[in-house]
Scaffold this motif. Structure first.
Motif, PDB file in Angstrom:
ATOM      1  N   GLU A   1       0.818  -1.208   0.000  1.00 42.06           N
ATOM      2  CA  GLU A   1       0.000   0.000   0.000  1.00 42.06           C
ATOM      3  C   GLU A   1       0.853   1.259   0.000  1.00 42.06           C
ATOM      4  O   GLU A   1       0.490   2.271  -0.600  1.00 42.06           O
ATOM      5  N   ARG A   2       2.013   1.209   0.665  1.00 37.01           N
ATOM      6  CA  ARG A   2       2.894   2.369   0.771  1.00 37.01           C
ATOM      7  C   ARG A   2       4.329   1.946   0.506  1.00 37.01           C
ATOM      8  O   ARG A   2       4.682   0.778   0.710  1.00 37.01           O
ATOM      9  N   PRO A   3       5.164   2.900   0.069  1.00 42.18           N
ATOM     10  CA  PRO A   3       6.569   2.561  -0.165  1.00 42.18           C
ATOM     11  C   PRO A   3       7.209   1.941   1.077  1.00 42.18           C
ATOM     12  O   PRO A   3       7.039   2.433   2.188  1.00 42.18           O
ATOM     13  N   GLY A   4       7.929   0.838   0.875  1.00 45.46           N
ATOM     14  CA  GLY A   4       8.630   0.192   1.965  1.00 45.46           C
ATOM     15  C   GLY A   4       7.830  -0.846   2.719  1.00 45.46           C
ATOM     16  O   GLY A   4       8.396  -1.614   3.507  1.00 45.46           O
ATOM     17  N   GLU A   5       6.510  -0.904   2.489  1.00 47.67           N
ATOM     18  CA  GLU A   5       5.685  -1.891   3.176  1.00 47.67           C
ATOM     19  C   GLU A   5       5.694  -3.205   2.403  1.00 47.67           C
ATOM     20  O   GLU A   5       5.751  -3.206   1.178  1.00 47.67           O
ATOM     21  N   PRO A   6       5.613  -4.341   3.105  1.00 45.95           N
ATOM     22  CA  PRO A   6       5.615  -5.628   2.399  1.00 45.95           C
ATOM     23  C   PRO A   6       4.310  -5.850   1.646  1.00 45.95           C
ATOM     24  O   PRO A   6       3.246  -5.396   2.079  1.00 45.95           O
ATOM     25  N   PRO A   7       4.363  -6.542   0.512  1.00 40.44           N
ATOM     26  CA  PRO A   7       3.136  -6.842  -0.226  1.00 40.44           C
ATOM     27  C   PRO A   7       2.198  -7.741   0.572  1.00 40.44           C
ATOM     28  O   PRO A   7       2.637  -8.643   1.291  1.00 40.44           O
ATOM     29  N   GLN A   8       0.892  -7.474   0.445  1.00 38.78           N
ATOM     30  CA  GLN A   8      -0.137  -8.245   1.118  1.00 38.78           C
ATOM     31  C   GLN A   8      -1.133  -8.775   0.088  1.00 38.78           C
ATOM     32  O   GLN A   8      -1.301  -8.197  -0.984  1.00 38.78           O
ATOM     33  N   PRO A   9      -1.829  -9.873   0.376  1.00 38.89           N
ATOM     34  CA  PRO A   9      -2.833 -10.383  -0.563  1.00 38.89           C
ATOM     35  C   PRO A   9      -3.897  -9.326  -0.856  1.00 38.89           C
ATOM     36  O   PRO A   9      -4.393  -8.654   0.056  1.00 38.89           O
ATOM     37  N   GLY A  10      -4.230  -9.180  -2.130  1.00 38.79           N
ATOM     38  CA  GLY A  10      -5.222  -8.201  -2.537  1.00 38.79           C
ATOM     39  C   GLY A  10      -6.463  -8.848  -3.119  1.00 38.79           C
ATOM     40  O   GLY A  10      -6.612 -10.080  -3.126  1.00 38.79           O
ATOM     41  N   CYS A  11      -7.341  -8.018  -3.640  1.00 36.80           N
ATOM     42  CA  CYS A  11      -8.642  -8.478  -4.122  1.00 36.80           C
ATOM     43  C   CYS A  11      -8.622  -8.831  -5.607  1.00 36.80           C
ATOM     44  O   CYS A  11      -9.646  -9.235  -6.150  1.00 36.80           O
ATOM     45  N   THR A  12      -7.479  -8.678  -6.268  1.00 36.87           N
ATOM     46  CA  THR A  12      -7.433  -8.826  -7.715  1.00 36.87           C
ATOM     47  C   THR A  12      -6.608 -10.027  -8.162  1.00 36.87           C
ATOM     48  O   THR A  12      -5.734 -10.508  -7.450  1.00 36.87           O
ATOM     49  N   ALA A  13      -6.911 -10.462  -9.371  1.00 32.29           N
ATOM     50  CA  ALA A  13      -6.110 -11.466 -10.067  1.00 32.29           C
ATOM     51  C   ALA A  13      -6.040 -11.048 -11.526  1.00 32.29           C
ATOM     52  O   ALA A  13      -6.831 -10.212 -11.994  1.00 32.29           O
ATOM     53  N   ASN A  14      -5.096 -11.635 -12.242  1.00 30.99           N
ATOM     54  CA  ASN A  14      -5.015 -11.303 -13.657  1.00 30.99           C
ATOM     55  C   ASN A  14      -4.610 -12.502 -14.484  1.00 30.99           C
ATOM     56  O   ASN A  14      -4.125 -13.513 -13.986  1.00 30.99           O
ATOM     57  N   ALA A  15      -4.861 -12.372 -15.765  1.00 29.46           N
ATOM     58  CA  ALA A  15      -4.243 -13.189 -16.809  1.00 29.46           C
ATOM     59  C   ALA A  15      -3.663 -12.190 -17.793  1.00 29.46           C
ATOM     60  O   ALA A  15      -4.170 -11.069 -17.937  1.00 29.46           O
ATOM     61  N   CYS A  16      -2.588 -12.564 -18.470  1.00 26.46           N
ATOM     62  CA  CYS A  16      -1.888 -11.599 -19.321  1.00 26.46           C
ATOM     63  C   CYS A  16      -1.745 -12.118 -20.743  1.00 26.46           C
ATOM     64  O   CYS A  16      -1.532 -13.310 -20.964  1.00 26.46           O
ATOM     65  N   LEU A  17      -1.854 -11.189 -21.686  1.00 23.38           N
ATOM     66  CA  LEU A  17      -1.597 -11.453 -23.098  1.00 23.38           C
ATOM     67  C   LEU A  17      -0.208 -10.908 -23.373  1.00 23.38           C
ATOM     68  O   LEU A  17      -0.013  -9.688 -23.482  1.00 23.38           O
TER      69      LEU A  17
END
Length: 288
Positions: free
Chosen positions: A42-58
């Protein structure tokens, strides 16, 4: 100031119906990578946390189109994706120096998020690996056309895997993005992208064009949409309207799209698929 923005990193189409979005783009002849959930800071320097999104990529080996879905409404939303409308909402430029770009944009008078970390688990031929990237967002309150950012791959090899780069429609990459700006805001929007890309603009008919290495932006006034995008809806006064995909063979690509039941329109160098049929993103296909 000088820094490295050399290409499109990715464009993003947001939906609450990721199954349908994936199915549609596969029907256009694209190969999609497996779906993957996001871990976000959420902020610079904070560890990544599980979010509400997923993706597939082309994936095209350089740029890519992100098919982005909100897949868990109850999960945290550190990047405020839930506040975004569905459709073509995201444009990211590629860099190899996110920190340098952030300093340069700030010095140019643009507000940013600071550099944030992103991770997601991806399947590779060697097993599950963690894709890592760094990105910064220009303050979305100043970019009403969409969510604009600059991203840096830290593990590019986990994203652009060779097995996902072969598309039946012969797609090779994003070569142009078309942006609509409110009539009274066009000059200000052009000036913002001029500062982002460190390049000058030039007129081409109703279009104002900015180019830097692998990036080409075309900007038009909302009042010019009927002429530039005939038959297309005016989705807002300012918005990300369309992208141009380079393909090996226009006729082959068009045959695949039309065989799936989607109408196309001829253009001077290829064909066009309406945003109505592509989840809010107009798609030009051209051999270049």
């Amino acid at each position: 100031m000088t820094y490295s923005i050399n290409a499109f990193h990715h464009t993003g189409i947001l939906t609450r119906d990721l199954d349908g979005l994936e199915r549609t783009y596969r029907s256009f002849g694209f190969t999609a990578s497996p779906r993957s959930r996001h871990l976000l800071s959420e902020r610079p320097g904070e560890p990544p946390q599980p979010g509400c999104t997923a993706n597939a990529c082309l994936l095209f080996g350089g740029s890519y189109i992100e098919l982005l879905g909100i897949v868990d409404e109850s999960a945290p939303d550190p990047w405020r994706t839930k506040s975004m409308a569905d459709g073509f909402q995201i444009l990211n430029f590629d860099t190899d120096n996110a920190e340098g770009v952030d300093r340069a944009l700030t010095a140019a008078g643009l507000r940013t998020s600071g550099v944030l970390d992103l991770e997601r688990e991806v399947d590779t031929a060697e097993g599950t690996r963690t894709m890592r990237a760094r990105s910064l967002h220009i303050d979305p309150r100043t970019t009403v056309e969409g969510y604009i950012g600059i991203a840096q791959h830290l593990t590019r090899e986990y994203v652009h895997q060779p097995r996902y780069l072969d598309h039946p429609n012969g797609a090779r990459g994003i070569v142009t993005v078309l942006i609509v700006a409110a009539d009274d805001q066009l000059d200000a929007v052009v000036e913002r992208y001029r500062r982002v890309l460190e390049t000058d603009s030039s007129p081409e008919g109703p279009r104002t064009v900015l180019e830097r290495k692998g990036v080409r932006l075309e900007l038009i006034r909302a009042s010019d949409v009927p002429d530039v995008l005939p038959g297309e809806p005016l989705l807002a006064q300012s918005y990300l309207a369309a992208m141009t995909i380079q393909v090996d063979d226009v006729n082959r690509a068009r045959g695949i799209v039309e065989s799936a039941g989607t109408e196309t329109r001829s253009t001077s160098d290829g064909f066009f698929v309406s945003a109505r049929d592509a989840y809010g993103a107009g798609l030009y296909f051209a051999a270049r």
